[in-house]
Write a protein that holds these residues in place. Structure first.
Motif, PDB file in Angstrom:
ATOM      1  N   ASN A 132       0.873  -1.013   0.128  1.00  0.00           N
ATOM      2  CA  ASN A 132      -0.001  -0.068  -0.015  1.00  0.00           C
ATOM      3  C   ASN A 132       0.752   1.254  -0.125  1.00  0.00           C
ATOM      4  O   ASN A 132       1.954   1.371   0.699  1.00  0.00           O
ATOM      5  N   MET A 133       0.558   2.201  -0.570  1.00  0.00           N
ATOM      6  CA  MET A 133       1.190   3.433  -0.737  1.00  0.00           C
ATOM      7  C   MET A 133       0.520   4.733  -0.292  1.00  0.00           C
ATOM      8  O   MET A 133      -0.760   4.743  -0.421  1.00  0.00           O
ATOM      9  N   GLY A 134       1.146   5.771   0.328  1.00  0.00           N
ATOM     10  CA  GLY A 134       0.476   7.005   0.673  1.00  0.00           C
ATOM     11  C   GLY A 134       1.320   8.127   0.587  1.00  0.00           C
ATOM     12  O   GLY A 134       2.436   8.045   0.052  1.00  0.00           O
ATOM     13  N   TRP A 135       0.463   9.211   0.464  1.00  0.00           N
ATOM     14  CA  TRP A 135       0.976  10.503   0.336  1.00  0.00           C
ATOM     15  C   TRP A 135       0.738  11.465   1.665  1.00  0.00           C
ATOM     16  O   TRP A 135      -0.344  11.266   2.220  1.00  0.00           O
ATOM     17  N   ASN A 182      -4.495   1.146  -2.291  1.00  0.00           N
ATOM     18  CA  ASN A 182      -4.185  -0.142  -1.985  1.00  0.00           C
ATOM     19  C   ASN A 182      -2.890  -0.752  -2.949  1.00  0.00           C
ATOM     20  O   ASN A 182      -2.817  -0.262  -4.059  1.00  0.00           O
ATOM     21  N   TRP A 183      -2.530  -1.915  -2.543  1.00  0.00           N
ATOM     22  CA  TRP A 183      -1.607  -2.468  -3.459  1.00  0.00           C
ATOM     23  C   TRP A 183      -1.973  -2.928  -4.817  1.00  0.00           C
ATOM     24  O   TRP A 183      -1.313  -3.050  -5.536  1.00  0.00           O
ATOM     25  N   GLY A 184      -3.480  -3.303  -4.748  1.00  0.00           N
ATOM     26  CA  GLY A 184      -4.162  -3.751  -6.162  1.00  0.00           C
ATOM     27  C   GLY A 184      -4.652  -2.406  -6.918  1.00  0.00           C
ATOM     28  O   GLY A 184      -5.333  -2.877  -7.937  1.00  0.00           O
ATOM     29  N   SER A 185      -4.525  -1.277  -6.457  1.00  0.00           N
ATOM     30  CA  SER A 185      -5.410  -0.153  -7.106  1.00  0.00           C
ATOM     31  C   SER A 185      -6.744  -0.195  -7.037  1.00  0.00           C
ATOM     32  O   SER A 185      -7.237   0.614  -7.676  1.00  0.00           O
ATOM     33  N   SER A 186      -7.335  -0.923  -6.310  1.00  0.00           N
ATOM     34  CA  SER A 186      -8.902  -1.164  -6.197  1.00  0.00           C
ATOM     35  C   SER A 186      -9.394  -0.074  -5.095  1.00  0.00           C
ATOM     36  O   SER A 186     -10.701  -0.104  -5.217  1.00  0.00           O
ATOM     37  N   ARG A 187      -8.842   0.347  -4.216  1.00  0.00           N
ATOM     38  CA  ARG A 187      -9.272   1.295  -3.280  1.00  0.00           C
ATOM     39  C   ARG A 187      -8.302   2.602  -2.815  1.00  0.00           C
ATOM     40  O   ARG A 187      -7.262   2.276  -3.000  1.00  0.00           O
TER      41      ARG A 187
END
Length: 127
Positions: A33-36, A52-57
């Motif tokens: 998961n990535m954040g700014w 999230n890691w899957g780009s779904s959320r």
């Protein structure tokens, strides 16, 4: 190990747009998961957005909802923050972060939950 490098910051006027990029090294980028986050002078670091890691959320700070969009391109090992309708109160150093936990099923707004950080890029919005 993941290394993160942000780019795209600058000085703009209120109402303008910027797109921040965060380039990651390492084969495991797509698993995290990535954040700014952002930090203004004299203030604590603040969560801005996460994906999230899957780009779904995706998740956003209330004050940027509808103006900012987080996205990622796992093939390019890059996460983006598109910022529209910028306001002077958006002025801060913006940093990207990776949580470092493979396929974590939840995201966090707490900086302490993120293991890897970039050096940050300055965004200044003049009125």
């Amino acid at each position: 190990q993941v290394q993160l490098v942000e780019s795209g910051g600058g000085l703009v006027q209120a109402g303008d747009s910027l797109r921040l990029s965060c380039a990651a090294s390492g084969r495991t980028f797509s698993n995290y998961n990535m954040g700014w986050f952002r930090q203004a002078p004299g203030k604590e670091r603040e969560f801005v957005a996460a994906i999230n890691w899957g780009s779904s959320r995706t998740y956003y700070l209330d004050s940027v909802k509808g103006r900012f969009t987080i996205s990622r391109d796992n093939a390019k090992n890059t996460v983006y923050l598109q910022m529209n309708s910028l306001k002077p109160e958006d002025t801060a150093v913006y940093s990207c972060a990776a949580d470092g936990v493979p396929f974590r099923p939840y995201y966090s707004r707490s900086p302490s939950e993120y293991k890897y950080w970039g050096q940050g890029t300055q965004v200044t919005v003049s009125s």
